[in-house]
Design an enzyme around this catalytic site. Structure first.
Site, short mmCIF file in Angstrom:
data_model
loop_
_atom_site.label_atom_id
_atom_site.label_comp_id
_atom_site.label_asym_id
_atom_site.label_seq_id
_atom_site.Cartn_x
_atom_site.Cartn_y
_atom_site.Cartn_z
N ASP A 89 0.87 -1.17 0.00
CA ASP A 89 0.00 0.00 0.00
C ASP A 89 0.91 1.23 0.00
O ASP A 89 2.13 1.13 0.15
CB ASP A 89 -0.98 0.00 1.19
C1 NOJ Z 1 -3.99 3.98 0.09
C2 NOJ Z 1 -5.19 3.09 0.21
O1 NOJ Z 1 -5.15 2.37 1.42
C3 NOJ Z 1 -5.32 2.10 -0.94
O2 NOJ Z 1 -6.52 1.42 -0.81
C4 NOJ Z 1 -5.22 2.83 -2.26
O3 NOJ Z 1 -5.38 1.92 -3.31
C5 NOJ Z 1 -3.88 3.51 -2.33
N1 NOJ Z 1 -3.79 4.49 -1.26
C6 NOJ Z 1 -3.66 4.19 -3.67
O4 NOJ Z 1 -4.47 5.29 -3.79
#
Ligand code: NOJ
Length: 744
Positions: free
Chosen positions: A291
């Site tokens: 993430d």
């Molecule tokens: C953080 C989020 O937790 C995740 O779900 C998302 O896909 C990413 N950012 C990218 O935006």
């Protein structure tokens, strides 16, 4: 150009992109893919390999805190970027892709990823709302439309579906998933993956999907986003992992590792989770992305001293790509030099990424997703808009309908439309709304005015979503006094749920409860239409309001879809995919809980109960009314005892006892009465949607298999145990009829 020729000579260009989903490629296709990936790998320097493992965000739209990083475009030229997120539009993606394929040494195309969560341009209901449809076909269709639009705008990859099981509505990200149940969650995860990926990733209407956030993220303590999770292995396997396992089996192209600390080891550095379970036990062949910054966040977690140690943990756990972290970029060479990781491991991760690029057909034509004319023709097609309307009305849940105030008489003389959600376009598409635009949204106010004529709609906002100002009450009450019917459109603003949007108080925010109570005092026919990204606690107002329709965050076609329901052109059929608590103090509350040694009884001391509130929720999992009623009779099992492998046939008569046609979601639950580990009091194992004409009876049948009766035993081994079971069939998780059988 020289290198392109070289790649062609190696048989890379001109080969048709393969028709397959990721975990299921036939042997010959897989071999071919690997051959092609290896032929590129053979040309790559160590720096270029590490570059493939790096993903940067574009500068336009940021979906996380920005880290210091080298110049973006130069990094692409230098072969230091394998993928980008948050770069949008056919024209812009083409421009960035051009740099990769014309100015970098090896000309390897980039993969563009984006959070396409509930639509790209045509916005569908939030995933939690869509899940209330209990309709895998509709969910698949919505995902397919989202993929078609996103692919036309240069995207190759969505960071969806979020398949985290969530039992705490304070957690804002509950809106992104399918709710509390592993079975429903798994079915809908598969539907979404099928919708995004189709049967061929080389098809221009499909994109890579991503099962996230692996794993346990939805269990955040106290519902606070990014917070710690502590989950026993048994609960992990029984509750939190099943949708991920289903996603892997359905061939989801990628996984995303989660932010959370899981039993002391952050998920992104958790070798048991990624290397052992996902990549070994489940033999997962796709790619794992971290993430946003979750690798370096292991420093704050307190499990790594610096980026070097964090990189060591994440890469050895099995995270292939570093999202917006620069950890692999800066640390990997040193890790290799110090023998913390091996070249073979790096090659393996690069191979997984190149394989996807081949599957998408990017080596054949890196611009195939970036055609501005095709993009223009594709976005917001009329068929997409119609599907969004249909998905929205399927997602609405009728919670209460005293005096049959709904449906409204189409010749109603006047409606007072009150509340902050009445005409709030941005709040109809809410969080994670892709490239959805407010100008394309039809609000409830505008749809009602179109249907009835503006003169019949007496609109007064009354109050804001979350402010303390009651100055608008007088105007609202005056309008309500003049009208035949009151519709109160209240709830949460669209950005009160989603990432980093946890709430400690999940009642209707601001002064809206007071507004609702003031309106209810008028004693007129009144309908509360609720907009929210999570279950709310409605206990204070529920007794005073005669009719309540849960509308979630419905998307671009909010208004027309609501009118379809309000005027009875569509009979509500949604069922709650998550429990609505009676009181905040009950959280976490979910239907498939264990029994305890002293099952609760409110008036009995020394039982598992509260002194001040019941154990029961306000609305149970699976609940939802219709404009008609259904009766369940003649539950019949074909055997009273079965042997291990023989499926059990369950039949039940469902009758529409009302006066209009309606769709019922028939739900089947089981209970294993005694196990080597305690079993939940009920577990959903099947559901069927059936449309019944007024007075019609249909016999609905289910097959209960060995798989349905299996669980992770006291040694966490999957299988059945002989003994007695109860089968429950009914209209929601509380209102069921039952029969028993024995597994020999
Ligand atoms: C953080 C989020 O937790 C995740 O779900 C998302 O896909 C990413 N950012 C990218 O935006």
């Amino acid at each position: 150009m020289k290198k392109i020729i070289l790649l062609a000579a190696l048989g890379i260009l001109g080969l048709a992109a393969c028709k397959t989903t990721v975990n299921k490629a036939p042997e010959n296709v897989e071999k071919n893919l690997m051959k092609r990936a290896d032929s590129v790998l053979a040309l790559m320097s160590l720096d270029e390999k590490i570059g493939q493992l790096n993903q940067f965000s574009g500068d336009g739209e940021l979906t996380g805190p920005v880290a210091l990083r080298p110049d973006l475009l130069q990094s692409i030229r230098d072969g230091k970027v394998g993928s980008m997120l948050n770069i949008n539009g056919a024209e812009y993606t083409r421009k960035i892709q051009k740099i990769a394929v014309e100015e970098s040494r090896l000309k390897i195309p980039l993969i563009f990823g984006y959070d396409v969560i509930h639509g790209y341009k045509t916005i569908f209901p939030i995933p939690l709302g869509e899940s209330a449809s209990w309709d895998p076909e509709a969910v698949e269709k919505a995902a397919h439309i989202a993929a078609t639009e996103a692919a036309s705008a240069g995207q190759h990859w969505t960071f969806a579906p979020m398949v985290d099981i969530a039992r705490d509505p304070r957690w804002g990200r509950i809106m992104e998933g399918s709710g509390e149940d592993p079975y429903l969650g798994s079915q809908l995860a598969v539907a979404r993956i099928k919708g995004f990926q189709g049967t061929s990733l080389s098809d221009k209407t499909t994109i890579l999907a991503c099962a996230k956030h692996y794993a346990g993220y939805g269990n955040a303590q106290a519902g606070r986003d990014y917070y710690t999770t502590d989950i026993s292995e048994n609960s992990l396997r029984e509750v939190y992992l099943p949708p991920f396992k289903a996603a892997a089996e359905a061939g989801v192209a990628t996984f995303m590792s989660a932010f959370n600390d899981l039993n002391g080891i952050p998920a992104t550095g958790n070798k048991d989770l990624i290397h052992d379970i996902l990549k070994t036990e489940w033999a997962y062949k796709g790619m794992v992305v971290s993430d946003w910054g979750s690798i370096s966040e292991m420093i704050a977690h307190g499990i790594a001293t610096n980026k070097y140690e964090a990189g060591d943990l994440a890469f050895n756990a099995g995270v292939d790509m570093d999202m917006e972290g620069t950890v692999y970029l800066t640390e990997m060479k040193n890790l290799l030099k110090d023998d913390k990781i091996t070249t073979a491991q790096i090659d393996e991760s690069v191979r997984r990424i190149l394989r996807l690029k081949f599957m998408l057909g990017l080596f054949d034509d890196p611009y195939r997703y970036s055609n501005p004319d095709y993009e223009k023709q594709t976005l917001l097609k009329p068929g997409f808009i119609d599907a969004a309307r249909d998905a929205a009305r399927k997602s609405f849940v009728l919670l209460k309908n005293d005096n049959q105030y709904l449906p409204l008489n189409p010749s109603v003389k006047s409606i007072a439309l009150i509340g902050p959600a009445s005409d709030a376009a941005a709040d109809m598409i809410g969080n994670w709304s892709g490239r959805g635009e407010v100008k394309d949204v039809i609000t409830l106010k505008s749809a009602l005015e179109t249907r009835l004529g503006a003169g019949k709609v007496l609109y007064a906002r009354g109050a804001g979503f979350n402010d303390g100002d009651k100055a608008g009450f007088a105007e609202a009450i005056a309008a309500a006094r003049r009208a035949e019917v009151i519709i109160a459109a209240c709830g949460e603003a669209g950005m009160m749920s989603g990432e980093s949007m946890s709430r400690a108080d999940i009642s209707i925010p601001g002064v809206q409860e007071d507004l609702i109570m003031e309106l209810a005092k008028l004693g007129k026919p009144m309908i509360l239409v609720l907009f929210n990204g999570r279950p709310l606690i409605l206990t204070k107002i529920i007794g005073s309001v005669p009719a309540v329709l849960e509308a979630w965050i419905p998307g671009t076609m909010a208004g027309p879809a609501l009118c379809d329901i309000l005027f009875g052109e569509y009979n509500p059929s949604g069922k709650l995919p998550v429990t609505f608590p009676y009181a905040l103090g009950q959280i976490p509350i979910f239907y498939n809980h264990k029994n305890s040694g002293r099952p609760g009884s409110q008036d009995k001391k020394f039982t598992s109960r509260y002194l001040d509130v019941p154990n029961d929720p306000l609305f149970p999992f699976g609940f939802g009314l219709s404009y008609t009623q259904f009766a369940y009779n003649n539950l019949n099992l074909n055997e009273s005892s079965i042997i291990d492998d023989k499926p059990l046939e369950v039949r039940v008569d469902v009758k529409n006892t009302g006066t209009v046609a309606g769709t019922e979601t028939v739900q089947l639950y089981i209970r294993d009465l005694v196990g080597s580990v305690t079993r939940p009091v009920k577990e959903l194992k099947g559901f069927k949607k059936v449309l019944l004409k007024a007075g019609e009876v249909q016999t609905i049948s289910f097959t209960v298999t060995k798989e349905d009766l299996s669980f992770y035993n006291s040694r966490n081994v999957w299988g059945t145990e002989p003994g007695k079971f109860t089968i429950f069939v009914g209209t929601n998780s509380q209102n069921t009829i039952e029969a028993g059988f024995e597994l020999k």
